[in-house]
Motif scaffolding. Structure first.
Motif, PDB file in Angstrom:
ATOM      1  N   GLY A  28      20.067 -18.601   6.401  1.00 14.27           N
ATOM      2  CA  GLY A  28      18.937 -18.100   5.625  1.00 14.27           C
ATOM      3  C   GLY A  28      17.633 -18.407   6.331  1.00 14.27           C
ATOM      4  N   LYS A  29      16.560 -18.479   5.579  1.00 15.94           N
ATOM      5  CA  LYS A  29      15.232 -18.672   6.175  1.00 15.94           C
ATOM      6  C   LYS A  29      14.618 -20.030   5.871  1.00 15.94           C
ATOM      7  CE  LYS A  29      14.255 -13.703   6.105  1.00 15.94           C
ATOM      8  NZ  LYS A  29      13.348 -12.626   5.613  1.00 15.94           N
ATOM      9  N   ASN A  30      15.086 -20.709   4.808  1.00 16.50           N
ATOM     10  CA  ASN A  30      14.546 -22.016   4.432  1.00 16.50           C
ATOM     11  C   ASN A  30      15.486 -23.101   4.934  1.00 16.50           C
ATOM     12  OD1 ASN A  30      13.557 -24.327   3.258  1.00 16.50           O
ATOM     13  ND2 ASN A  30      13.358 -23.467   1.195  1.00 16.50           N
ATOM     14  N   ALA A  31      15.049 -23.855   5.918  1.00 19.78           N
ATOM     15  CA  ALA A  31      15.911 -24.863   6.548  1.00 19.78           C
ATOM     16  C   ALA A  31      16.120 -26.096   5.677  1.00 19.78           C
ATOM     17  CB  ALA A  31      15.335 -25.280   7.895  1.00 19.78           C
ATOM     18  N   HIS A  32      15.309 -26.298   4.656  1.00 20.18           N
ATOM     19  CA  HIS A  32      15.429 -27.472   3.781  1.00 20.18           C
ATOM     20  C   HIS A  32      15.444 -28.767   4.594  1.00 20.18           C
ATOM     21  CE1 HIS A  32      16.126 -25.287  -0.001  1.00 20.18           C
ATOM     22  NE2 HIS A  32      16.914 -24.473   0.697  1.00 20.18           N
ATOM     23  N   PHE A  80      21.971 -24.840  -1.182  1.00 17.06           N
ATOM     24  CA  PHE A  80      21.721 -26.171  -0.630  1.00 17.06           C
ATOM     25  C   PHE A  80      21.480 -27.224  -1.712  1.00 17.06           C
ATOM     26  CE2 PHE A  80      18.807 -29.459   0.980  1.00 17.06           C
ATOM     27  CZ  PHE A  80      19.617 -30.006   1.977  1.00 17.06           C
ATOM     28  N   ASP A  81      20.806 -26.864  -2.788  1.00 13.60           N
ATOM     29  CA  ASP A  81      20.503 -27.834  -3.850  1.00 13.60           C
ATOM     30  C   ASP A  81      21.760 -28.495  -4.409  1.00 13.60           C
ATOM     31  OD1 ASP A  81      17.864 -27.279  -3.537  1.00 13.60           O
ATOM     32  OD2 ASP A  81      17.665 -26.019  -5.322  1.00 13.60           O
ATOM     33  N   LYS A  82      22.893 -27.797  -4.333  1.00 15.75           N
ATOM     34  CA  LYS A  82      24.133 -28.350  -4.889  1.00 15.75           C
ATOM     35  C   LYS A  82      24.693 -29.499  -4.057  1.00 15.75           C
ATOM     36  CE  LYS A  82      25.936 -24.363  -7.467  1.00 15.75           C
ATOM     37  NZ  LYS A  82      27.135 -23.514  -7.665  1.00 15.75           N
ATOM     38  N   VAL A  83      24.361 -29.512  -2.776  1.00 17.45           N
ATOM     39  CA  VAL A  83      24.931 -30.569  -1.919  1.00 17.45           C
ATOM     40  C   VAL A  83      23.910 -31.621  -1.514  1.00 17.45           C
ATOM     41  CG1 VAL A  83      26.655 -28.974  -0.988  1.00 17.45           C
ATOM     42  CG2 VAL A  83      24.525 -29.340   0.258  1.00 17.45           C
ATOM     43  N   GLU A  84      22.633 -31.338  -1.672  1.00 13.80           N
ATOM     44  CA  GLU A  84      21.598 -32.272  -1.215  1.00 13.80           C
ATOM     45  C   GLU A  84      21.792 -33.689  -1.767  1.00 13.80           C
ATOM     46  OE1 GLU A  84      16.775 -32.317  -0.529  1.00 13.80           O
ATOM     47  OE2 GLU A  84      17.599 -31.168  -2.204  1.00 13.80           O
ATOM     48  N   VAL A 129      28.007 -25.647   7.177  1.00  9.61           N
ATOM     49  CA  VAL A 129      27.158 -24.458   7.250  1.00  9.61           C
ATOM     50  C   VAL A 129      27.052 -23.926   5.828  1.00  9.61           C
ATOM     51  CG1 VAL A 129      26.750 -22.225   8.323  1.00  9.61           C
ATOM     52  CG2 VAL A 129      28.062 -23.974   9.556  1.00  9.61           C
ATOM     53  N   ILE A 130      25.842 -23.816   5.310  1.00  6.01           N
ATOM     54  CA  ILE A 130      25.644 -23.488   3.902  1.00  6.01           C
ATOM     55  C   ILE A 130      24.505 -22.495   3.733  1.00  6.01           C
ATOM     56  CG2 ILE A 130      24.142 -25.536   3.613  1.00  6.01           C
ATOM     57  CD1 ILE A 130      25.245 -25.746   0.731  1.00  6.01           C
ATOM     58  N   SER A 131      24.683 -21.559   2.801  1.00  6.68           N
ATOM     59  CA  SER A 131      23.618 -20.601   2.492  1.00  6.68           C
ATOM     60  C   SER A 131      22.456 -21.320   1.828  1.00  6.68           C
ATOM     61  CB  SER A 131      24.142 -19.504   1.567  1.00  6.68           C
ATOM     62  OG  SER A 131      25.136 -18.741   2.211  1.00  6.68           O
ATOM     63  N   GLU A 132      21.226 -20.895   2.161  1.00 11.05           N
ATOM     64  CA  GLU A 132      20.036 -21.590   1.665  1.00 11.05           C
ATOM     65  C   GLU A 132      19.998 -21.670   0.139  1.00 11.05           C
ATOM     66  OE1 GLU A 132      16.336 -19.559   2.383  1.00 11.05           O
ATOM     67  OE2 GLU A 132      17.325 -17.619   2.581  1.00 11.05           O
ATOM     68  N   GLU A 133      20.538 -20.640  -0.533  1.00  9.88           N
ATOM     69  CA  GLU A 133      20.500 -20.610  -1.994  1.00  9.88           C
ATOM     70  C   GLU A 133      21.380 -21.695  -2.620  1.00  9.88           C
ATOM     71  OE1 GLU A 133      20.227 -16.249  -0.550  1.00  9.88           O
ATOM     72  OE2 GLU A 133      21.240 -18.114   0.034  1.00  9.88           O
TER      73      GLU A 133
END
Length: 528
Positions: free
Chosen positions: A148-152, A128-132, A122-126
């Motif tokens: 958050g609001k952006n599901a990525h 996500f780029d670090k784990v993608e 479970v990760i905050s949308e801000e």
């Protein structure tokens, strides 16, 4: 269950069958606090009733993803109400949450996610780029849920909660079941996953939160230390939930500007900080009680030892004493602390009720009062082990005693005085020197904001103190200032302790908890 009160011998009365969520979450509905505000975050106020509903839905959502008791989930979450909802939802369902530092690198997350074998992240949308980039390399990770609001391209936590049932059966756990993990901050190397039990959570809330800090139901609290690590977890969540108080959460970085605005806007009665933050706030003369919280009645510091000068100046300017103490990820929270009305700045205070301390020599024998040695502690909140780190576990957790790696001595009045980490101590001219003692002297100079002291080898191959100094705003480094600081330390301490070299730097390497990473400075020296 009844209240987990401590007896006169400081032992907690926790029944064998126990799930911490029953006390910290569900109890408040029975006690009539459903409409009272539990948390305030960037989205507004959240009552105890709303929190309980969200906790139940989070637990059911995790079970809906195929998780069962003792499965693990990783949390890389900013400080919003979603954090306690997911944490307690997991605990209530018997699932093991693992909050991770939100300031780490992609490589760090790859290591921890692999090491923990978490099935859900479970990760905050801000963040996500670090784990993608590493998600394809984590075969054990089955689901990514976004707060958050952006599901990525993944699943939103809000959607899962909306679809989940609002009633959740409490898992039939015991007080000795694993409740959660916390990874150490890495101030001395690679992080280690400390395994904590259900019983550990009420232990710190009772022994420190109530018996030392004196937190009450009518308190409003704010912790600059984030929820993801041990100090912040107690400050910002479990202590307030234990007594039914209100906790304010800050999603953003706790800069002096952000912290002071929050203190002004929400007027908390208790503020938890770290020495670096206290010192940085004091460096700006516009910050004072009138521009912060006029309701402030108590402040707390941990993470690093609080310099005496910083404590005195804070109390003078803000009208609230700082209770400096020592805690650790392994012990979950503070087990050695100053007390209200008995603050002795420059010390870590005395043992917290329920905890026993010893100072031991290298061979394990207790040393006489006044002599320096390693601080070891036993108490009701110790982790059971480091995950998959047997050798390190055996060195740290020895029977009932946890070895801290911190060097201390007890003064004539029974106060514990910090001397440094075991691997930070310097032997100068055959005499042990505490880097913290030299740093505290430097920080008391009005031109110095921060300082870190490590050992450097001189031309004769002898170890001497070297200081890395961050100057106060508006000050400029020079040879004259170096000599001034060296003379100043000589006037405050025994002359042999003064730094033979002074290097001015823009910033010091630190963990997210504010601990100075002196090993990185030593590494820099060895490469020169």
């Amino acid at each position: 269950m009844t209240s987990p009160n401590a007896s006169s011998e400081h032992a907690l009365d926790i029944p064998r069958d126990y799930n911490a969520a029953t006390w910290f979450i569900d109890r408040h509905l029975k006690d009539g606090r459903a409409d009272k505000v539990a948390f305030i975050d960037a989205d507004g106020s959240h009552t105890y009733g709303q929190l309980a509903d969200k906790v139940n839905r989070a637990g059911n959502a995790l079970k809906g993803l195929g998780l069962h008791m003792e499965n693990r989930i990783a949390m890389i979450m900013l400080d919003t109400v979603d954090f306690p909802a997911v944490f307690w939802g997991a605990v209530k369902a018997g699932i093991v949450p693992i909050p991770l530092n939100t300031l780490l690198t992609t490589g760090d997350y790859g290591y921890m996610l692999s090491d923990s074998r978490a099935r859900v992240l479970v990760i905050s949308e801000e963040l996500f780029d670090k784990v993608e980039p590493i998600l394809p390399d984590l075969p054990m990770l089955e689901h990514v849920v976004i707060s958050g609001k952006n599901a990525h391209g993944h699943t939103l936590l809000s959607d899962l909660l909306a679809k989940a049932e609002p009633k959740l059966k409490t898992a039939e756990t015991t007080r000795d079941d694993v409740a959660f993990w916390l990874y150490s901050s890495g101030s001395t190397g690679a992080p280690k996953g400390a395994v904590h039990l259900q019983r550990d959570l009420p232990a710190t809330a009772v022994h420190y939160g109530q018996q030392v800090l004196g937190i009450r139901e009518d308190d409003v609290t704010y912790s600059a230390a984030k929820l993801f690590f041990a100090y912040g977890l107690g400050n910002g969540m479990t202590f307030s939930l234990h007594v039914g108080a209100t906790s304010v959460l800050l999603k953003d970085r706790p800069t002096p500007e952000a912290v002071m605005k929050l203190l002004k806007d929400h007027q908390p009665t208790i503020f938890y900080g770290v020495p670096t933050l206290y010192g940085t706030i004091l460096a700006d003369p516009q910050y004072r009680r009138e521009t912060a919280s006029t309701r402030l009645r108590a402040c707390v510091s941990a993470g690093e030892a609080l310099p005496e000068d910083v404590g005195r100046r804070w109390e003078e300017r803000f009208g609230a004493a700082i209770l400096d103490g020592l805690g650790s990820t392994e012990m979950l929270h503070i087990f050695l602390s100053n007390r209200h009305g008995e603050v002795r700045y420059g010390t870590s205070g005395k043992p917290v009720p329920g905890y026993e301390l010893k100072i031991c020599s290298d061979d394990g024998h207790e040393v006489p009062q006044g002599e320096m040695g390693e601080l070891v502690v036993r108490g009701p909140s110790s982790a059971t082990a480091y995950w998959n780190q047997r050798e390190k576990s055996l060195k740290t957790f020895r029977g009932e005693w946890t070895h801290t790696g911190d060097k201390y001595y007890v003064d004539d009045d029974g106060y514990y005085r910090y001397a440094g980490r075991g691997d930070d101590m310097l032997k100068v001219g055959g005499i042990w020197v505490s880097p913290f003692e030299v740093e505290a002297a430097l920080i008391s100079h009005d031109k110095v904001l921060e300082a870190a002291v490590v050992g450097e080898t001189d031309a004769e191959g002898l170890v001497k103190p070297k200081a890395f100094v961050v100057l106060a705003p508006g000050e400029t480094g020079s040879e004259v200032l170096k000599e001034e600081l060296q003379a100043y330390v000589k006037s405050k301490l025994a002359p042999y302790k003064y730094p033979r070299w002074v290097e001015f730097v823009e910033a010091l390497p630190k963990t997210a908890t504010g601990k100075i990473q002196r090993f990185k400075l030593r590494g820099t020296l060895s490469q020169k």
